[in-house]
Design a protein around this motif. Structure first.
Motif, short mmCIF file in Angstrom:
data_model
loop_
_atom_site.label_atom_id
_atom_site.label_comp_id
_atom_site.label_asym_id
_atom_site.label_seq_id
_atom_site.Cartn_x
_atom_site.Cartn_y
_atom_site.Cartn_z
N THR A 65 0.84 -1.20 0.00
CA THR A 65 0.00 0.00 0.00
C THR A 65 0.88 1.25 0.00
O THR A 65 0.62 2.20 -0.74
N VAL A 66 1.94 1.23 0.80
CA VAL A 66 2.89 2.35 0.83
C VAL A 66 3.59 2.49 -0.53
O VAL A 66 3.71 3.59 -1.06
N VAL A 67 4.03 1.36 -1.10
CA VAL A 67 4.67 1.36 -2.42
C VAL A 67 3.72 1.92 -3.47
O VAL A 67 4.09 2.78 -4.28
N PHE A 68 2.48 1.48 -3.44
CA PHE A 68 1.47 1.92 -4.41
C PHE A 68 1.28 3.43 -4.34
O PHE A 68 1.31 4.13 -5.36
N VAL A 69 1.07 3.95 -3.14
CA VAL A 69 0.84 5.40 -2.98
C VAL A 69 2.08 6.18 -3.43
O VAL A 69 1.96 7.18 -4.15
N TYR A 70 3.25 5.72 -3.04
CA TYR A 70 4.49 6.39 -3.43
C TYR A 70 4.61 6.44 -4.96
O TYR A 70 4.86 7.51 -5.53
N LEU A 71 4.47 5.30 -5.62
CA LEU A 71 4.64 5.25 -7.07
C LEU A 71 3.53 6.01 -7.81
O LEU A 71 3.79 6.62 -8.85
N LEU A 72 2.34 5.99 -7.27
CA LEU A 72 1.25 6.73 -7.89
C LEU A 72 1.58 8.23 -7.96
O LEU A 72 1.45 8.85 -9.02
N PHE A 73 2.05 8.77 -6.84
CA PHE A 73 2.31 10.21 -6.79
C PHE A 73 3.69 10.61 -7.33
O PHE A 73 3.84 11.72 -7.82
N GLN A 74 4.67 9.74 -7.23
CA GLN A 74 6.01 10.08 -7.67
C GLN A 74 6.33 9.68 -9.11
O GLN A 74 7.26 10.19 -9.70
N VAL A 75 5.55 8.73 -9.65
CA VAL A 75 5.85 8.24 -11.00
C VAL A 75 4.64 8.37 -11.93
O VAL A 75 4.72 9.02 -12.97
N VAL A 76 3.53 7.73 -11.57
CA VAL A 76 2.40 7.63 -12.50
C VAL A 76 1.79 8.99 -12.82
O VAL A 76 1.61 9.32 -14.01
N ILE A 77 1.47 9.76 -11.83
CA ILE A 77 0.85 11.07 -12.08
C ILE A 77 1.80 11.99 -12.85
O ILE A 77 1.39 12.58 -13.86
N PRO A 78 3.08 12.12 -12.44
CA PRO A 78 3.99 12.97 -13.23
C PRO A 78 4.18 12.48 -14.67
O PRO A 78 4.23 13.30 -15.60
N LEU A 79 4.30 11.17 -14.88
CA LEU A 79 4.46 10.65 -16.25
C LEU A 79 3.23 10.94 -17.09
O LEU A 79 3.34 11.29 -18.27
N THR A 80 2.07 10.79 -16.49
CA THR A 80 0.83 11.02 -17.22
C THR A 80 0.67 12.51 -17.54
O THR A 80 0.36 12.88 -18.68
N ALA A 81 0.92 13.35 -16.55
CA ALA A 81 0.78 14.79 -16.75
C ALA A 81 1.80 15.33 -17.75
O ALA A 81 1.50 16.24 -18.53
N GLY A 82 3.00 14.75 -17.74
CA GLY A 82 4.06 15.24 -18.63
C GLY A 82 4.16 14.52 -19.96
O GLY A 82 5.05 14.80 -20.75
N GLY A 83 3.26 13.57 -20.21
CA GLY A 83 3.31 12.83 -21.47
C GLY A 83 4.56 11.99 -21.62
O GLY A 83 5.09 11.83 -22.71
N GLY A 84 5.04 11.43 -20.52
CA GLY A 84 6.30 10.71 -20.53
C GLY A 84 6.21 9.21 -20.74
O GLY A 84 7.24 8.52 -20.69
#
Length: 164
Positions: A65-84
Motif C-alpha cells: 500500500t505504501v509502495v502503491f501510494v508512493y509510485l502513484l504520486f512520484q511516477v504515475v501522475i507525473p508521467l501522465t501529466a508530462g506525457g512521458g
C-alpha cells in the motif's frame, strides 16, 4: 534496447530499488503463496503455517500500500501529466505492477478481520486463495510487459522517451 519505466525503476539505484520494489514484496507474497498451499492442503487454520501465512499477508498488504501510494504520486501522475509514457506496453507494465494492490491489500484486510467478517473459515480460505492467484497473474503480466521494449508495438517515436 529501451526499457519500460517498470524495469528502469528496478534497474536504477541498485540495489535499493530492486530490494524495495521487487524483493521485499515478492519474498513476502511468495511466502504467502507457499504457506497457502500448506494451509489449504491441511485445512489447519490454527498452526504455525497459518500464523506465518497471516503475518506475511498482512505485512505485504500494508507494505505494498505504501509502495502503491508512493509510485502513484512520484511516477504515475507525473508521467501522465508530462506525457512521458513510452507507449502502451510501458503503461501496461506499470499498471499490472500497481494492480498488485488489489489482491495484496485484500489479503491484508482479510487477515486483519476487516473483510469477509463473520464468514465461515472455509469461505475466507477460498477468498484468500483467490487473492493469491490474482496476485500471481498480475505480477507475471507486469514482468512480461516490463521486459518488452516499450516501443515494440507503439507508434511513439523513440526520441520522445523520458528518463524516470
Amino acid at each position: 534496447m529501451n526499457m519500460t519505466h517498470y524495469m528502469e525503476l528496478l534497474a536504477t539505484g541498485q540495489p535499493w530499488n530492486l530490494i524495495l520494489f521487487m524483493a521485499i514484496p515478492v519474498i513476502l507474497a511468495e511466502t504467502v503463496a507457499i504457506t497457502e498451499l500448506g494451509v489449504l492442503f491441511t485445512r489447519r487454520t490454527d498452526g504455525t503455517l497459518r500464523a506465518v501465512n497471516k503475518f506475511a499477508s498482512v505485512t505485504v498488504g500494508l507494505y505494498f500500500t505504501v509502495v502503491f501510494v508512493y509510485l502513484l504520486f512520484q511516477v504515475v501522475i507525473p508521467l501522465t501529466a508530462g506525457g512521458g509514457w513510452r507507449g502502451w506496453v510501458d503503461v501496461a507494465a506499470v499498471s499490472f505492477y500497481l494492480l498488485g494492490i488489489v489482491p495484496l491489500l485484500g489479503l491484508a484486510l482479510l487477515d486483519m478481520g476487516l473483510l469477509q467478517k463473520g464468514r465461515p473459515e472455509a469461505q475466507r480460505l477460498k477468498i484468500h486463495a483467490y487473492f493469491v492467484g490474482i496476485f500471481l497473474v498480475v505480477t507475471h503480466l507486469a514482468m512480461i510487459f516490463g521486459m518488452l521494449d516499450p516501443y515494440l508495438f507503439s507508434t511513439v517515436p523513440v526520441h520522445m522517451s523520458h528518463p524516470m
